[in-house]
Design a protein around this motif. Structure first.
Motif, short mmCIF file in Angstrom:
data_model
loop_
_atom_site.label_atom_id
_atom_site.label_comp_id
_atom_site.label_asym_id
_atom_site.label_seq_id
_atom_site.Cartn_x
_atom_site.Cartn_y
_atom_site.Cartn_z
N ARG A 135 0.88 -1.16 0.09
CA ARG A 135 0.01 -0.12 0.02
C ARG A 135 0.74 1.23 -0.03
O ARG A 135 0.57 2.18 -0.74
N ALA A 136 1.84 1.46 0.93
CA ALA A 136 2.73 2.47 0.84
C ALA A 136 3.64 2.87 -0.48
O ALA A 136 3.52 3.79 -0.84
N ALA A 179 10.84 1.95 1.28
CA ALA A 179 10.85 0.82 1.17
C ALA A 179 9.74 0.34 0.71
O ALA A 179 9.91 -1.27 0.17
N GLY A 180 8.53 0.58 0.82
CA GLY A 180 7.41 0.04 0.07
C GLY A 180 7.45 0.05 -1.25
O GLY A 180 7.30 -1.01 -1.99
N PHE A 181 7.98 1.49 -1.89
CA PHE A 181 8.19 1.43 -3.38
C PHE A 181 9.39 0.44 -3.79
O PHE A 181 8.88 -0.48 -4.93
N ALA A 182 10.33 0.17 -2.99
CA ALA A 182 11.39 -0.76 -3.42
C ALA A 182 10.93 -2.47 -3.67
O ALA A 182 11.09 -2.96 -4.45
N ALA A 183 9.87 -2.61 -2.42
CA ALA A 183 9.42 -3.88 -2.26
C ALA A 183 8.40 -4.26 -3.58
O ALA A 183 8.36 -5.18 -4.13
N VAL A 184 7.59 -3.14 -3.84
CA VAL A 184 6.80 -3.27 -5.09
C VAL A 184 7.34 -3.53 -6.15
O VAL A 184 7.25 -4.40 -7.03
N THR A 185 8.33 -2.62 -6.54
CA THR A 185 8.68 -2.51 -7.91
C THR A 185 9.77 -3.81 -8.35
O THR A 185 10.13 -4.31 -9.46
#
Length: 226
Positions: A135-136, A179-185
Motif C-alpha cells: 500500500r505504501a 521501502a514500500g516502493f522498493a518492495a513493490v517494484t
C-alpha cells in the motif's frame, strides 16, 4: 583479474534475471556483487540521494544466491552487461546446471555503492506486513505522479520524490515509504498480503525481509536501538 559467478543451479540463474530486470526498469545503472562463503549478494539501487542537497533516502534491494565455490570478490558492474551475460548463460544451461558467468568490467562512479550495509549484527526490532509495504509503495507512486506534471524541473522532481519517499510508514517511524516502493517494484510483495515482514536494524541500517528478497534502508542519525 578474470572472475566468474558459479551459481548452484539454473533456477538461481532465472531468479537473478527476473530480479535484475525489475531493478533495471527503476535504475538502469549498476549492480553491486559481493561473493563470499558460498553466497552471492546482489545489491541494486532503488532510491538514493543525487547530491548533498538531496534529502531522499537510500533504499537498496538485495537478493542472494548460492554459489558452488567459495570465491570472494566485491564488484560494481553495469546492470545491462550482467543481464546480457546471465541471459546467454540461461540459454546455454543444461540439465539444471548453470554455466560459469564472467563478471563484467567494473565501474567506479557509483555513489550509492560506496556505503555498505553490514553483513552481521542485525537485531530484530519489529515487523510489518507485505500488504502494508505494498500500500505504501503504490500510494507513493500515485502521489509522485499526481504532484509532477509533464515538464517539471529536475530540482522540483527530486524534492517531491524525497518528500514522498521519506514519509514514515504507519506506526513505523523508522521505515520510510521508499521501502514500500522498493518492495513493490522488485516484486518482493504482492502474492501474500498477510505475510509477516520482520524488521531488523544494524548500525545506521534497517532491513525488511520477505520470502522473496530484502529491502535495505540507510536511516538518518537516529534509531530504535538508541
Amino acid at each position: 583479474m578474470d572472475r566468474s559467478i558459479l551459481l548452484a543451479d539454473s533456477l538461481a540463474l532465472g531468479d537473478l534475471i527476473t530480479y535484475l530486470g525489475r531493478a533495471g526498469r527503476v535504475e538502469d545503472g549498476s549492480v553491486r556483487l559481493i561473493a563470499g562463503s558460498g553466497v552471492l549478494a546482489v545489491y541494486t539501487a532503488i532510491l538514493y540521494p543525487a547530491g548533498i542537497l538531496d534529502n531522499g533516502p537510500t533504499v537498496l534491494g538485495l537478493r542472494t544466491a548460492a554459489l558452488t565455490d567459495r570465491t570472494e570478490f566485491d564488484a560494481v558492474v553495469p546492470v545491462r552487461s550482467l543481464l546480457d551475460r546471465l541471459t546467454r548463460a540461461q540459454q546455454a544451461a543444461t540439465e539444471g546446471a548453470a554455466p560459469p558467468i564472467a563478471v563484467p568490467t567494473e565501474v567506479s562512479t557509483v555513489t550509492w555503492a560506496g556505503i555498505s550495509p553490514p553483513r552481521g549484527g542485525w537485531k530484530q526490532v519489529g515487523s510489518t506486513t507485505a500488504g502494508t509495504l505494498e500500500r505504501a509503495g503504490r500510494e507513493g507512486i500515485d502521489a509522485v505522479a499526481n504532484a509532477l506534471p509533464e515538464g517539471t524541473g529536475e530540482q522540483i522532481v527530486r524534492r517531491v520524490r524525497a518528500e514522498v519517499w521519506n514519509t514514515p510508514l504507519p506506526d513505523l517511524e523508522h521505515v520510510p515509504a521508499g521501502a514500500g516502493f522498493a518492495a513493490v517494484t522488485l516484486g518482493f510483495v504482492g502474492a501474500e498480503p498477510d505475510e509477516t515482514i520482520p524488521i531488523y536494524e544494524a548500525g545506521a541500517w534497517t532491513r525488511l525481509t520477505s520470502s522473496r528478497g530484502h529491502v535495505v534502508v540507510r536511516r538518518r542519525s537516529w534509531s530504535l536501538l538508541g
